[in-house]
Write a protein that holds these residues in place. Structure first.
Motif, short mmCIF file in Angstrom:
data_model
loop_
_atom_site.label_atom_id
_atom_site.label_comp_id
_atom_site.label_asym_id
_atom_site.label_seq_id
_atom_site.Cartn_x
_atom_site.Cartn_y
_atom_site.Cartn_z
N PRO A 1 0.83 -1.21 0.00
CA PRO A 1 0.00 0.00 0.00
C PRO A 1 0.87 1.27 0.00
CG PRO A 1 -0.74 -1.56 1.68
CD PRO A 1 0.57 -2.07 1.16
N ASP A 2 0.36 2.30 -0.64
CA ASP A 2 1.07 3.57 -0.64
C ASP A 2 1.17 4.12 0.77
OD1 ASP A 2 1.47 3.61 -3.38
OD2 ASP A 2 -0.40 4.69 -3.79
N ASP A 3 2.27 4.78 1.04
CA ASP A 3 2.41 5.45 2.32
C ASP A 3 3.29 6.68 2.13
OD1 ASP A 3 4.90 4.35 1.97
OD2 ASP A 3 4.91 3.18 3.81
N SER A 4 3.20 7.60 3.06
CA SER A 4 4.03 8.79 3.01
C SER A 4 5.30 8.56 3.83
CB SER A 4 3.27 9.99 3.57
OG SER A 4 3.05 9.82 4.97
N VAL A 5 6.25 9.46 3.69
CA VAL A 5 7.48 9.35 4.49
C VAL A 5 7.14 9.40 5.97
CG1 VAL A 5 9.66 10.45 5.07
CG2 VAL A 5 8.95 10.29 2.69
N ASN A 6 6.22 10.29 6.33
CA ASN A 6 5.83 10.40 7.75
C ASN A 6 5.20 9.11 8.25
OD1 ASN A 6 6.80 12.99 7.92
ND2 ASN A 6 4.81 13.98 7.79
N ASP A 7 4.39 8.47 7.40
CA ASP A 7 3.78 7.19 7.78
C ASP A 7 4.86 6.15 8.07
OD1 ASP A 7 1.21 8.18 7.45
OD2 ASP A 7 1.03 7.46 5.37
N ARG A 8 5.86 6.11 7.19
CA ARG A 8 6.93 5.13 7.35
C ARG A 8 7.68 5.36 8.65
NH1 ARG A 8 9.32 6.78 1.59
NH2 ARG A 8 7.47 6.29 0.36
N GLY B 1 20.28 1.56 17.36
CA GLY B 1 21.40 0.89 16.71
C GLY B 1 21.08 0.37 15.32
N VAL B 2 20.28 1.12 14.56
CA VAL B 2 19.92 0.65 13.22
C VAL B 2 21.00 1.03 12.21
CG1 VAL B 2 17.47 0.78 13.70
CG2 VAL B 2 18.60 2.75 12.68
N GLU B 3 21.12 0.21 11.18
CA GLU B 3 22.05 0.51 10.10
C GLU B 3 21.35 1.41 9.08
OE1 GLU B 3 23.43 -3.15 8.51
OE2 GLU B 3 24.30 -3.84 10.40
N ASP B 4 22.12 1.97 8.19
CA ASP B 4 21.60 2.81 7.10
C ASP B 4 21.11 4.17 7.54
OD1 ASP B 4 22.02 0.72 5.18
OD2 ASP B 4 20.20 -0.23 5.93
N GLY B 5 21.36 4.55 8.80
CA GLY B 5 21.00 5.89 9.25
C GLY B 5 19.52 6.17 9.17
N GLU B 6 19.19 7.44 8.91
CA GLU B 6 17.79 7.86 8.85
C GLU B 6 17.02 7.14 7.75
OE1 GLU B 6 20.34 9.80 9.22
OE2 GLU B 6 20.01 11.04 11.00
N ALA B 7 17.74 6.67 6.71
CA ALA B 7 17.08 5.97 5.61
C ALA B 7 16.36 4.71 6.09
CB ALA B 7 18.09 5.62 4.52
N PHE B 8 16.82 4.14 7.21
CA PHE B 8 16.14 2.97 7.76
C PHE B 8 14.67 3.29 8.01
CE2 PHE B 8 14.46 0.44 11.22
CZ PHE B 8 14.88 -0.84 10.92
N PHE B 9 14.40 4.52 8.45
CA PHE B 9 13.03 4.93 8.78
C PHE B 9 12.28 5.52 7.59
CE2 PHE B 9 15.46 5.40 12.77
CZ PHE B 9 14.74 4.52 13.57
N THR B 10 13.00 6.11 6.64
CA THR B 10 12.33 6.89 5.59
C THR B 10 12.25 6.20 4.24
OG1 THR B 10 14.43 7.96 4.98
CG2 THR B 10 13.09 9.04 6.68
N ALA B 11 13.06 5.17 3.99
CA ALA B 11 13.09 4.55 2.66
C ALA B 11 11.78 3.85 2.34
CB ALA B 11 14.24 3.56 2.58
#
Length: 202
Positions: A54-61, A122-132
């Motif tokens: 389903p589509d989601d926004s960056v904020n949703d992710r 301690g997530v890898e990939d920095g902020e992209a972990f949350f926003t990708a």
């Protein structure tokens, strides 16, 4: 630096590598991938089948993945949301109320707080972990597995297994070796080649 292949290409190559090895690798299970990516299991399942989530926004992710990490952290440590929020409040310098709202998935953190949460969890990939996007997040989790299967010489354990013509299917076939037995076997090998803690560097 070359761009990573798209998810569809990664899945195609994984399928080919798995068929060549004759066993489907355990890390490809939906629950494990969902935990590593903080994606819903339903989304992982859809993507592995070649579907579109389903589509989601960056904020949703961001909200959903922080909430997933917070829930996993509480399950692992046996703590409550109030304890987690207090710890984040103290470590990142935000109010306990705001930390709880973020961990509940009700508020989107500031860029500064998001950076702090990368370090906290301690997530890898920095902020992209949350926003990708979900497909990119899953792809990043699968690429190390693909590299290990396509280039086993880069993994000393896989290289040793290949050298003796052994794969994980052989180890589990007819109950010959359980996962625990394999772990004990590897532990014994490592203990024989790694010096005791007190003798290192002597």
């Amino acid at each position: 630096m070359a761009s990573p292949p798209p998810l569809a290409e990664t899945l195609r190559r994984l399928d080919a590598a798995v068929r060549e090895k004759g066993v489907r690798p355990d890390p490809l299970d939906v629950a494990g991938l969902a935990a590593r990516t903080a994606l819903p299991a339903s989304t992982v399942r859809t993507l592995l089948r070649g579907g579109t989530p389903p589509d989601d926004s960056v904020n949703d992710r961001v909200r959903a993945r922080i909430a997933a990490l917070a829930k996993a952290s509480m399950t692992t440590t046996g703590t409550r949301m109030s304890d987690l929020a207090s710890d984040i409040s103290r470590r990142l310098g935000v109010s306990g109320y705001w930390a709880r709202q973020v961990c509940d998935g009700k508020k989107v953190p500031s860029v500064e707080l998001l950076h702090g949460l990368v370090e906290y969890f301690g997530v890898e990939d920095g902020e992209a972990f949350f926003t990708a996007p979900a497909a990119d997040a899953l792809n990043r989790a699968l690429l190390p597995l693909l590299r290990g299967l396509e280039h086993p010489q880069s993994d000393p354990v896989l290289a040793l297994m290949d050298r003796y013509g052994v794969n994980s299917a052989d180890l589990r076939a007819h109950g010959s070796l359980t996962r625990e037995q394999v772990e004990r076997l590897l532990e014994g090998v490592l203990r024989s080649v790694v010096p005791p803690e007190g003798t290192r560097g002597q």
